[in-house]
Every structure is written in structure tokens, then in C-alpha cells.
Design a protein around this motif. Structure first.
Motif, PDB file in Angstrom:
ATOM      1  N   VAL A 116     -11.838  24.656 -38.137  1.00 17.43           N
ATOM      2  CA  VAL A 116     -11.802  25.289 -36.820  1.00 17.43           C
ATOM      3  C   VAL A 116     -11.852  26.793 -37.063  1.00 17.43           C
ATOM      4  CG1 VAL A 116     -10.553  25.580 -34.654  1.00 17.43           C
ATOM      5  CG2 VAL A 116     -10.368  23.420 -35.911  1.00 17.43           C
ATOM      6  N   THR A 117     -12.817  27.455 -36.453  1.00 11.08           N
ATOM      7  CA  THR A 117     -12.974  28.889 -36.658  1.00 11.08           C
ATOM      8  C   THR A 117     -12.903  29.615 -35.320  1.00 11.08           C
ATOM      9  OG1 THR A 117     -15.381  28.673 -36.554  1.00 11.08           O
ATOM     10  CG2 THR A 117     -14.365  28.646 -38.732  1.00 11.08           C
ATOM     11  N   THR A 118     -12.302  30.799 -35.374  1.00  7.00           N
ATOM     12  CA  THR A 118     -12.285  31.699 -34.222  1.00  7.00           C
ATOM     13  C   THR A 118     -12.817  33.032 -34.704  1.00  7.00           C
ATOM     14  OG1 THR A 118     -10.002  32.323 -34.726  1.00  7.00           O
ATOM     15  CG2 THR A 118     -10.323  30.564 -33.131  1.00  7.00           C
ATOM     16  N   GLY A 119     -13.990  33.406 -34.221  1.00  8.50           N
ATOM     17  CA  GLY A 119     -14.625  34.603 -34.750  1.00  8.50           C
ATOM     18  C   GLY A 119     -15.009  34.374 -36.195  1.00  8.50           C
ATOM     19  N   SER A 120     -14.525  35.228 -37.079  1.00  9.47           N
ATOM     20  CA  SER A 120     -14.812  35.074 -38.510  1.00  9.47           C
ATOM     21  C   SER A 120     -13.655  34.441 -39.262  1.00  9.47           C
ATOM     22  CB  SER A 120     -15.128  36.438 -39.133  1.00  9.47           C
ATOM     23  OG  SER A 120     -14.027  37.315 -38.962  1.00  9.47           O
ATOM     24  N   ALA A 121     -12.569  34.119 -38.553  1.00 11.81           N
ATOM     25  CA  ALA A 121     -11.383  33.571 -39.211  1.00 11.81           C
ATOM     26  C   ALA A 121     -11.356  32.053 -39.065  1.00 11.81           C
ATOM     27  CB  ALA A 121     -10.118  34.175 -38.611  1.00 11.81           C
ATOM     28  N   GLU A 122     -10.836  31.389 -40.088  1.00 13.69           N
ATOM     29  CA  GLU A 122     -10.700  29.938 -40.068  1.00 13.69           C
ATOM     30  C   GLU A 122      -9.223  29.579 -39.968  1.00 13.69           C
ATOM     31  OE1 GLU A 122     -11.581  26.206 -43.088  1.00 13.69           O
ATOM     32  OE2 GLU A 122     -13.098  27.785 -42.874  1.00 13.69           O
ATOM     33  N   LEU A 123      -8.901  28.703 -39.033  1.00 12.89           N
ATOM     34  CA  LEU A 123      -7.513  28.300 -38.840  1.00 12.89           C
ATOM     35  C   LEU A 123      -7.059  27.400 -39.980  1.00 12.89           C
ATOM     36  CD1 LEU A 123      -7.436  27.481 -35.009  1.00 12.89           C
ATOM     37  CD2 LEU A 123      -7.020  29.654 -36.165  1.00 12.89           C
ATOM     38  N   SER A 124      -5.805  27.519 -40.359  1.00  6.79           N
ATOM     39  CA  SER A 124      -5.235  26.667 -41.398  1.00  6.79           C
ATOM     40  C   SER A 124      -4.837  25.335 -40.768  1.00  6.79           C
ATOM     41  CB  SER A 124      -4.008  27.354 -42.021  1.00  6.79           C
ATOM     42  OG  SER A 124      -3.408  26.506 -42.975  1.00  6.79           O
ATOM     43  N   LEU A 125      -5.473  24.251 -41.218  1.00  3.99           N
ATOM     44  CA  LEU A 125      -5.264  22.950 -40.582  1.00  3.99           C
ATOM     45  C   LEU A 125      -4.284  22.062 -41.330  1.00  3.99           C
ATOM     46  CD1 LEU A 125      -8.927  22.098 -39.537  1.00  3.99           C
ATOM     47  CD2 LEU A 125      -7.096  23.055 -38.141  1.00  3.99           C
ATOM     48  N   MET A 127     -14.170  29.735 -30.221  1.00  5.43           N
ATOM     49  CA  MET A 127     -13.606  28.742 -31.135  1.00  5.43           C
ATOM     50  C   MET A 127     -14.642  27.664 -31.387  1.00  5.43           C
ATOM     51  SD  MET A 127     -10.002  26.644 -30.843  1.00  5.43           S
ATOM     52  CE  MET A 127      -9.016  28.096 -31.237  1.00  5.43           C
ATOM     53  N   GLU A 128     -14.838  27.295 -32.646  1.00 10.77           N
ATOM     54  CA  GLU A 128     -15.828  26.291 -33.019  1.00 10.77           C
ATOM     55  C   GLU A 128     -15.197  25.254 -33.929  1.00 10.77           C
ATOM     56  OE1 GLU A 128     -19.109  28.355 -34.738  1.00 10.77           O
ATOM     57  OE2 GLU A 128     -19.836  29.112 -32.819  1.00 10.77           O
TER      58      GLU A 128
END
Length: 693
Positions: A11-20, A1-2
């Protein structure tokens, strides 16, 4: 997570971006990330989220945003990363490893870099640090003063890193790179004196003393007009340093300027490969302010007269009489509308966006002379336009860039370059993207660059109307792609390269075509000699001639062949020629890592319609590559009218050559490629696929 603060909040996990969610929720997360592993009082969050008096339910709103953030992080697997969003009374704590935050990694990399003590190590560290930025910091947060202050602080850290990178390159003697890095930052921050001082020194060390001094005077005026102050110690120090060096005859300290020729920024390494693609490093690079040598030029094979440059071609002095001085000592052959000075409205250093000069550039005397004739025609009162066209791999980019470097001094207001990606992987470059880059290079603040291509094109033409500017548009697919990018002023000149003839530009914009043909035996052997050394070619001239034939005289193919021989120093030319006689191996052997004739042809075929791709595949079955429209129709199974239209389009794309009326030829390499594609995937019924099958 970055977690990302250096650009849009994300906020990204792997290649996916979380909806904030909405801006206020993103702002809550940003404030917690700016103070990681520290309790942040609820009142501080409220004060930061509302510029004016917060609503009565502000506490409930913030609590709701924190609750949703906690759920979002949990769904993204925060626990596995050691991340926890905890509540401590009326405060919140985001507990996490700080290296997951891009701003923290940025700070660590910058702290590790020592530009003066260890510049060679500092350059990659600082480049990696600056590569973390994806736009203005804290994009997507509310526009309250606390967030504006935080974004400004991060931007200051970025600019400090840019200055450090410039110093590192300067310490290494890489002054061209330092100038290129500092220039765009200086344009966007014209009152930052340390940045301007670094740019001045870099420009001075590349021999551009007048540009360096112009930056000082421009900044001094801005400081006086906007802030009512005089230049500070750093800016004055750079100015006085340059004046002292000039008085002492220091001039350019980085490297000697080749006598009368293009500046040797590229030397014999790297540069622009033949075949219509720009040099490594993309569209951008610092170019010289060179002029062609006056008088008669020496052969470039031995490296005299001007820096060796890459490209394709035979053996060429390139300038001819066009660069000779007139009887009054002035330079002849200045482009149309040539006038002294740098053009009204110019601010800052002129853009120098040409790629590095092509290495080992040989020949093309007639084509370079034709470009000079077209682009120095001042009789029409119009902006001259030349189209360098030819088949894939013939060296169109190299020829255009070579001419641009030779005559860069005739365009004191700058040289612009863009790869339009008309025949490359992926989509072609949209005009709005290229215009945005041009406007930024010309000093337009980012917020003033129009979003629409039409508005950006109008602004571009307005800015350059009175300037002496050269525009090189490489790898164009169509006339429509080029038109919005054409400057309007009579003192500007434009060179376009394409695998298509771009007849539309000839019809509507009076473009003058400059055709590029394959090399003959003497020119091809000279190119092999320049790449391999003349002794290796001289020991077997018959094999050299055969290699030229097997490569269809295409410089890109000859360069790939030379790469094979360079990697095998014990091979004689005859051994490679014997290997290339095997038609099943020829295309593979004429490739060098990410470049080669098969890749170049694939990009051309990928742009064909399904009908034209099938016609080309049928033509490849011709026994000797010579045929007429009737034979082509029989091979393809098309009616005569459909066949003739297809032949015309293939000829326009330089996949087929019309030697005489109703006499067409298809080169051996094109035949081999089309046969391979047909054999791998059967007869094409799509034509426009990435592999041309």
C-alpha cells in the motif's frame, strides 16, 4: 493511496509505502482486496490463512490483524481516499474505489484493448497494463491453496494479455516485436499452447521458419512426456499454417531480406548511437540471423548490399574477403570451433538480444576486419575475445554491433547483448544482474537462476559450453566486471567495448585489442553526407572539412552537428562551422537532446580519481594540447613519478593520447570540457563526482 496485488502486497501513499507487518496480515489485506466492496466472512479468512487445522485462537489472530490494518490505513490517510475497513457481524468489508487496486486497473486496460480491431491503440494499452506487474502476483502472502489459486488466476490473466500484445504487434506487421514479447513468456510457460502458437507465427513471419517449427516439436514432446497428450487445435493450426506457407513459397511475409546483408530491422531510423552506448530501448531487442554479403560488397552509403545502420565511422565495405565463399561454396571466416548444428542442450528459440543495427554505419573497414580475424581464430581451441577500445564518442558500440549483425548467422545458438553501464549515469551493472538476464534468455526457469554471481557464472558457462554463441558486452568499466560474464566454450566468441584498454583482460584472458581512432577528413565528410545528404556537403567541402576538425573527428560530435543542421535546413555548413569556432558554445552545440560529447566526457571524468581529475584539468590549460611529462608535472604541481602514473592512467582511459615516447596530446574537445568543469566549480578535489568537477 494505491494497493498492489500484481507483485509484492503493498500500500503506497505518494512515494511512501505503508508498513503492513507479517505475512498473515498482508494475506488478510490481499483477500479483502481480491473481493473489494464485498463482505468477506471471518471463516473464509481463517480457512485461507491456515493450510492445516487452524489454532484455537485463530479468530482472535484474524481480528488482531484486521485491527492493525485499520489503524495502518488510517495513519496513511485512508479516509481522504474514501477507504474504510468495516466490520459487519462476523465478516469484514473493505470499501474503496476499485481503481486504486492495480489488478482492477490491469483488467480495465486489457478489456479496453482490441488487438485485432484496433491494434495501434491496443499496443500502448496492453503495455501499460503489463507495466503494472512488479513480480509474481500476491508475493508475500501465505502459501495456502486459496492464495495459490488466486495467484494462478492473476497469472493467467497476465499471460492472456501477453498473447494479446503479441497479436496486436502481429496485426501491425511488427513481427520482430511480437517474437521478442512472446519469447520470454513461452520459455517460462512451455506448455501454454496459445502462447507457443503465437510465437511460432511471429518467428515464421520474421523469416525464422526453422525456429518456429522447432518450437512446435519441442512443445509436442513436452506435452507427450509430461501430460501424455497431443498438441491441441491452436498449436496444430499454427504448425499446419507454416507448413502450407512454406510449401507455397511464402517464407517471410513481413519484409524482404536484404540480399546478402544484415536484416533491415532497424532501417535508417533509431539504432545504436556512436560513442559506446546501446540503442534506445535498453539492452534488449530482436536481432537478425544475418550473415555478411559474399564476395565484394557495395558501398553502404547508397543503401545497397545491406540495411543502413547507425554508428560511427568512415566509408566501409566492412566484410572484405572474410565473407567470401570458399571454393566448395561454404562460408569462410566462421568463428573458432565452427561446427554445424545448433549445439547440444539447446531448448527453444535461440536468444537474439542484439540492439537494432546502427543506422548510417560507414567505414571502419580495418577494425571490422580485425574483429573478424580475432573472432574467427580457431587455432587456439579457446573462446576468442576481442576488446574494442577508444575514446568517448568514437563509435565503439556501433562497430561491435555492426560486426555482430553481419556475423549473426555464424552463431546459430544465439547472440547475447548487455550494457554494463561502466560509463553511464548511476552504478555499473553488477555481474549477477547480467548473468540473470542471460540465463533467462537461454531458457533457465527464474526459480533456477542462482542468486550469487559465482554460481550464476558457473551455470552460464555450463549451459553454453557446447554452443556456438556470440556475447557482446558493451560499455565495460573494468576487467573484473567482464570476467564472470565470459563464456567458456571454444565455440563461443565475445566482444567487449570500453573506454579503457582493459589491459587486465589481455593479461589473464588473452583478449585481443581492436583500437578505434577518430575519423579523418574524408571519412568524417562521408558521415556528414550520409546524415545530411551528399548534395548539402558537396556544396561546401571546405566547411565540411572544418566541421570534422572542430568535432575532433569524433562520430558522436559529427552526428550532433548533423542534428543541428537537420533542424536548420536553411543553414549552410559554413554557418555552423562559424558558430562552432566560438569555444564557449562548441560543447553546447555538439549536443542533441540526451546525447552529446559533453555528456560522454562527463561520464569518463566521473570515473577518475581525484588526483587524475586534477591532472586532466591542469593539462587542459596547455596552449596547443601537446606536452611532455615535465610540462604536465609543472602544470599540475605534481612530482615526476606521480605525474607519469597519472598520464598512464589518462592514456589508458583515452582521455590523453601518447603519440610517441613522452609526447602526449589532449584533444580540443576534452580541453574545452575540462576547462568548463574547472571554471564552473573551481579545481576539483573529489574527481569522482557525477559532473567530473
Amino acid at each position: 493511496m494505491e494497493f498492489s496485488l500484481l507483485g509484492p502486497i503493498a500500500v503506497t501513499t505518494g512515494s511512501a509505502e505503508l508498513s503492513l507487518g507479517p505475512a498473515k496480515r498482508r494475506s488478510v489485506l490481499a483477500l479483502l482486496l481480491l473481493q473489494p466492496n464485498t463482505t468477506v466472512p471471518l471463516e473464509q479468512l481463517i480457512d485461507s490463512l491456515w493450510e492445516e487445522e487452524p489454532p484455537e485462537h485463530a479468530r482472535t489472530v484474524v481480528q488482531g490483524h484486521v485491527s492493525r490494518l485499520r489503524a495502518t490505513l488510517a495513519e496513511g490517510g485512508a479516509e481522504a481516499y474514501g477507504i474504510e475497513l468495516a466490520t459487519h457481524g462476523s465478516a469484514y468489508l473493505l470499501r474503496l474505489p476499485e481503481e486504486l487496486i492495480d489488478a482492477h486497473r490491469f483488467g480495465e486496460l486489457v478489456a479496453l484493448a482490441r488487438p485485432e480491431a484496433a491494434p495501434a491503440d491496443a499496443v500502448p494499452l496492453l503495455r501499460e497494463a503489463l507495466g503494472l506487474w512488479r513480480g509474481p502476483a500476491l508475493t508475500g502472502t501465505v502459501t495456502s491453496p486459496p492464495f495459490a489459486a488466486a495467484a494462478h488466476a492473476l497469472e493467467e490473466r497476465r499471460l492472456t494479455a501477453v498473447e494479446a500484445l503479441g497479436r496486436a504487434h502481429g496485426t501491425l506487421g511488427e513481427h520482430e516485436q511480437a517474437a521478442a514479447i512472446l519469447y520470454s513468456a513461452a520459455v517460462n510457460h512451455p506448455l501454454r499452447e496459445g502462447l507457443i502458437a503465437g510465437l511460432m507465427r511471429a518467428l515464421f513471419h520474421t523469416g525464422r521458419q526453422s525456429d518456429a517449427l522447432e518450437w512446435f516439436h519441442r512443445t509436442r514432446r513436452l506435452l507427450n512426456e509430461e501430460l501424455g497428450v497431443d498438441p491441441g487445435e491452436r498449436l496444430r493450426g499454427a504448425y499446419e499454417e507454416i507448413l502450407r506457407a512454406e510449401a507455397a513459397g511464402g517464407g517471410r511475409t513481413g519484409a524482404a531480406r536484404p540480399a546478402g546483408g544484415a536484416r533491415g530491422t532497424g532501417g535508417a531510423s533509431g539504432g545504436t548511437p556512436s560513442g559506446g552506448t546501446s540503442s534506445g530501448g535498453g539492452r534488449y531487442g530482436a536481432s537478425g540471423d544475418s550473415r555478411p554479403a559474399t564476395g565484394s560488397a557495395a558501398r553502404p552509403v547508397d543503401g545497397t548490399g545491406r540495411a543502413p545502420v547507425q554508428g560511427s565511422a568512415g566509408t566501409d565495405e566492412a566484410h572484405g574477403a572474410a565473407g567470401a565463399p570458399g571454393s566448395d561454396g561454404t562460408k569462410q571466416g566462421t568463428p573458432a570451433g565452427g561446427r554445424g548444428g545448433s549445439g547440444s542442450g539447446r531448448t527453444g528459440a535461440p536468444p537474439r538480444l542484439l540492439p537494432r543495427p546502427p543506422a548510417r554505419f560507414l567505414g571502419r573497414e580495418a577494425q571490422l576486419a580485425a574483429l573478424t580475424t580475432v573472432l574467427t581464430d580457431g587455432t587456439t581451441g579457446e573462446s576468442p575475445l576481442a576488446v574494442v577500445a577508444g575514446p568517448a564518442g568514437v563509435g565503439k558500440t556501433a562497430c561491435a554491433v555492426q560486426w555482430a549483425h553481419l556475423y549473426a548467422g555464424s552463431f546459430p545458438d544465439g547472440q547475447l547483448f548487455a550494457d554494463l553501464r561502466g560509463f553511464g549515469e548511476g552504478d555499473e551493472a553488477p555481474p549477477a544482474e547480467i548473468l540473470g538476464d542471460f540465463l533467462l534468455a537461454l531458457g533457465t526457469p527464474p526459480e533456477r537462476v542462482p542468486s550469487s554471481a559465482q554460481a550464476a557464472s558457473a551455470l552460464f558457462r555450463s549451459l553454453v559450453a557446447e554452443r556456438r554463441l556470440l556475447v557482446v558486452l558493451d560499455n565495460a568499466r573494468s576487467s573484473a566486471q567482464v570476467r564472470p560474464l565470459l563464456p567458456g566454450g571454444p565455440h563461443c566468441a565475445t566482444v567487449v567495448t570500453s573506454r579503457s584498454r582493459l589491459d587486465g583482460l589481455v593479461a589473464t584472458d588473452c583478449a585481443r585489442p581492436v583500437g578505434l581512432q577518430t575519423l579523418g577528413h574524408e571519412e568524417g565528410a562521408a558521415l556528414l553526407g550520409a546524415m545530411l545528404g551528399p548534395d548539402r556537403v558537396a556544396e561546401d567541402p571546405a566547411a565540411a572539412r572544418e566541421l570534422v576538425d572542430l568535432c575532433d573527428g569524433l562520430p558522436l560530435a559529427l552526428r550532433a552537428a548533423a542534428a543541428q543542421l537537420t533542424a536548420r535546413p536553411r543553414w549552410r555548413l559554413a554557418r555552423l562551422a562559424a558558430a562552432l569556432r566560438d569555444e564557449r558554445r562548441r560543447l553546447a552545440l555538439l549536443s542533441a537532446e540526451d546525447t552529446g560529447i559533453a555528456a560522454a566526457l562527463r561520464m569518463s571524468v566521473a570515473r577518475l580519481s581525484a588526483d587524475d581529475a586534477r591532472l586532466l584539468s591542469a593539462l587542459a590549460t596547455s596552449a596547443d594540447g601537446h606536452l611532455n611529462a615535465s610540462l604536465a608535472a609543472a602544470l599540475a604541481g605534481y612530482d615526476p613519478e606521480r605525474t607519469q602514473d597519472g598520464l598512464d592512467r589518462l592514456t589508458e582511459m583515452h582521455l590523453v593520447d601518447e603519440e610517441a615516447t613522452d609526447v602526449y596530446t589532449i584533444s580540443t574537445l576534452t580541453q574545452l570540457f575540462a576547462r568548463d568543469e574547472r571554471g564552473e566549480g573551481g579545481e576539483s578535489d573529489t574527481g569522482g563526482t557525477g559532473d567530473g568537477s
